[in-house]
Scaffold this motif. Structure first.
Motif, mmCIF file in Angstrom:
data_model
loop_
_atom_site.group_PDB
_atom_site.id
_atom_site.type_symbol
_atom_site.label_atom_id
_atom_site.label_comp_id
_atom_site.label_asym_id
_atom_site.label_seq_id
_atom_site.Cartn_x
_atom_site.Cartn_y
_atom_site.Cartn_z
ATOM 1 N N ARG A 81 0.815 -1.361 -0.208
ATOM 2 C CA ARG A 81 0.089 0.302 0.105
ATOM 3 C C ARG A 81 0.728 1.119 -0.008
ATOM 4 N NH1 ARG A 81 -4.441 0.709 4.705
ATOM 5 N NH2 ARG A 81 -3.468 -1.493 5.353
ATOM 6 N N ALA A 82 2.048 1.237 0.456
ATOM 7 C CA ALA A 82 2.912 3.044 0.841
ATOM 8 C C ALA A 82 3.949 2.061 -1.080
ATOM 9 C CB ALA A 82 4.005 1.912 1.512
ATOM 10 N N ASP A 83 3.457 1.889 -1.565
ATOM 11 C CA ASP A 83 3.896 2.220 -2.909
ATOM 12 C C ASP A 83 3.196 2.180 -4.097
ATOM 13 O OD1 ASP A 83 6.470 1.955 -2.473
ATOM 14 O OD2 ASP A 83 6.925 -0.449 -2.322
ATOM 15 N N VAL A 84 1.657 2.254 -3.737
ATOM 16 C CA VAL A 84 0.541 2.169 -4.759
ATOM 17 C C VAL A 84 0.354 3.750 -5.086
ATOM 18 C CG1 VAL A 84 -2.471 2.146 -4.792
ATOM 19 C CG2 VAL A 84 -0.834 1.111 -3.667
ATOM 20 N N SER A 85 0.896 4.825 -4.000
ATOM 21 C CA SER A 85 0.670 5.731 -5.039
ATOM 22 C C SER A 85 1.732 6.630 -5.517
ATOM 23 C CB SER A 85 0.840 7.313 -3.739
ATOM 24 O OG SER A 85 -0.152 7.288 -3.057
ATOM 25 N N ALA A 86 3.403 6.062 -5.561
ATOM 26 C CA ALA A 86 3.864 6.546 -6.267
ATOM 27 C C ALA A 86 4.059 6.313 -7.316
ATOM 28 C CB ALA A 86 4.699 5.809 -5.455
ATOM 29 N N ALA A 87 3.715 4.506 -7.855
ATOM 30 C CA ALA A 87 3.087 3.768 -8.911
ATOM 31 C C ALA A 87 2.281 3.945 -9.244
ATOM 32 C CB ALA A 87 3.322 1.825 -8.454
ATOM 33 N N GLY A 88 1.034 4.604 -9.005
ATOM 34 C CA GLY A 88 0.319 5.269 -9.877
ATOM 35 C C GLY A 88 0.444 6.506 -10.388
ATOM 36 N N ALA A 89 1.422 7.379 -9.909
ATOM 37 C CA ALA A 89 1.778 8.412 -9.878
ATOM 38 C C ALA A 89 2.773 8.004 -11.215
ATOM 39 C CB ALA A 89 2.471 9.051 -8.879
ATOM 40 N N ALA A 90 3.685 7.003 -11.775
ATOM 41 C CA ALA A 90 4.238 7.054 -12.785
ATOM 42 C C ALA A 90 3.038 6.164 -13.393
ATOM 43 C CB ALA A 90 5.572 5.957 -12.295
ATOM 44 N N LEU A 91 2.686 6.010 -13.613
ATOM 45 C CA LEU A 91 1.591 5.402 -14.380
ATOM 46 C C LEU A 91 0.331 6.743 -14.729
ATOM 47 C CD1 LEU A 91 0.556 1.851 -13.727
ATOM 48 C CD2 LEU A 91 2.197 2.130 -14.674
ATOM 49 N N GLY A 92 0.587 7.575 -13.945
ATOM 50 C CA GLY A 92 -0.806 8.531 -14.153
ATOM 51 C C GLY A 92 -1.515 8.364 -14.242
ATOM 52 N N VAL A 93 -2.508 7.510 -13.143
ATOM 53 C CA VAL A 93 -3.828 6.568 -13.311
ATOM 54 C C VAL A 93 -4.061 6.928 -12.046
ATOM 55 C CG1 VAL A 93 -3.039 4.883 -14.616
ATOM 56 C CG2 VAL A 93 -2.571 4.832 -11.796
ATOM 57 N N ARG A 94 -5.487 7.779 -11.446
ATOM 58 C CA ARG A 94 -5.761 8.107 -10.351
ATOM 59 C C ARG A 94 -6.338 7.154 -10.095
ATOM 60 N NH1 ARG A 94 -10.641 13.188 -11.327
ATOM 61 N NH2 ARG A 94 -9.197 13.760 -12.177
ATOM 62 N N LEU A 95 -6.298 7.401 -8.117
ATOM 63 C CA LEU A 95 -6.309 6.236 -7.572
ATOM 64 C C LEU A 95 -7.377 7.628 -6.162
ATOM 65 C CD1 LEU A 95 -2.519 5.803 -6.339
ATOM 66 C CD2 LEU A 95 -3.869 4.731 -7.871
ATOM 67 N N PRO A 96 -8.112 5.966 -6.102
ATOM 68 C CA PRO A 96 -9.287 6.684 -4.764
ATOM 69 C C PRO A 96 -9.010 6.476 -4.029
ATOM 70 C CG PRO A 96 -9.035 4.143 -5.458
ATOM 71 C CD PRO A 96 -7.973 3.906 -6.075
ATOM 72 N N ALA A 97 -9.517 7.520 -3.158
ATOM 73 C CA ALA A 97 -9.175 7.962 -1.823
ATOM 74 C C ALA A 97 -9.266 6.967 -0.872
ATOM 75 C CB ALA A 97 -10.419 9.148 -0.793
ATOM 76 N N LYS A 98 -9.035 5.872 -0.805
ATOM 77 C CA LYS A 98 -8.704 4.942 0.636
ATOM 78 C C LYS A 98 -8.139 3.612 -0.689
ATOM 79 C CE LYS A 98 -11.217 6.058 4.382
ATOM 80 N NZ LYS A 98 -11.531 6.197 6.104
ATOM 81 N N VAL A 99 -6.956 2.921 -0.256
ATOM 82 C CA VAL A 99 -6.344 1.989 -0.670
ATOM 83 C C VAL A 99 -5.797 1.124 -0.392
ATOM 84 C CG1 VAL A 99 -4.450 0.891 -2.500
ATOM 85 C CG2 VAL A 99 -6.310 3.181 -2.929
ATOM 86 N N ARG A 100 -7.242 -0.071 -0.228
ATOM 87 C CA ARG A 100 -6.877 -1.876 0.658
ATOM 88 C C ARG A 100 -5.378 -2.130 0.318
ATOM 89 N NH1 ARG A 100 -8.388 -6.707 0.513
ATOM 90 N NH2 ARG A 100 -9.203 -6.351 -1.057
ATOM 91 N N THR A 101 -5.625 -2.356 -1.128
ATOM 92 C CA THR A 101 -4.439 -3.320 -1.507
ATOM 93 C C THR A 101 -4.383 -2.472 -3.003
ATOM 94 O OG1 THR A 101 -3.606 -5.270 -2.601
ATOM 95 C CG2 THR A 101 -5.802 -5.040 -1.770
#
Length: 136
Positions: A48-68
């Motif tokens: 979960r700690a890497d999801v924001s950075a990975a999402g930013a690298a792909l240019g994708v929007r992430l939900p406010a809360k991510v379980r996995t």
């Protein structure tokens, strides 16, 4: 679009595979990981700690809360594609660039094989065996 254009598309599966969004995003994930490694969960997805950075690298929007990471299709589909196609390699609780990145882009036959493996992996990951409509 005429029949000729459609036939030309079908006759060039390697080009279609190269243009697949999940493949392009899987390559971006591999570049994001770079020469290092990232820890993965027991379910072999990004922490979960890497999801924001990975999402930013792909240019994708992430939900406010991510379980996995597996709950974010825009991240999980390229992840599954990358692992299945050899662009990402999971070992000993970590993910690294896979062997396919050493000679990217591959020859046509390898491209189609990797794309098909990725498609199967995404279908399996998103299927519910309890459902009659499941693909697995």
């Amino acid at each position: 679009m005429g029949k000729t254009a459609l036939k030309g598309d079908v006759d060039d599966p390697a080009r279609l595979a190269r243009e697949c969004g999940a493949v392009a995003q899987a390559v971006k994930l591999a570049h994001w990981i770079g020469t290092g490694a990232r820890q993965v969960t027991a379910g072999e997805v990004l922490r979960r700690a890497d999801v924001s950075a990975a999402g930013a690298a792909l240019g994708v929007r992430l939900p406010a809360k991510v379980r996995t990471a597996a709950d974010v299709p825009a991240l999980h589909r390229p992840w599954c594609t990358g692992v299945a196609a050899g662009l990402l390699q999971i070992s000993d609780g970590e993910v690294r660039c896979g062997p396919a990145m050493a000679h990217w882009p591959p020859a046509d036959g390898e491209m189609v094989t990797g794309w098909l493996a990725g498609l199967r992996a995404v279908c399996a990951a998103e299927s519910d065996p309890r459902s009659k409509e499941s693909v697995s």
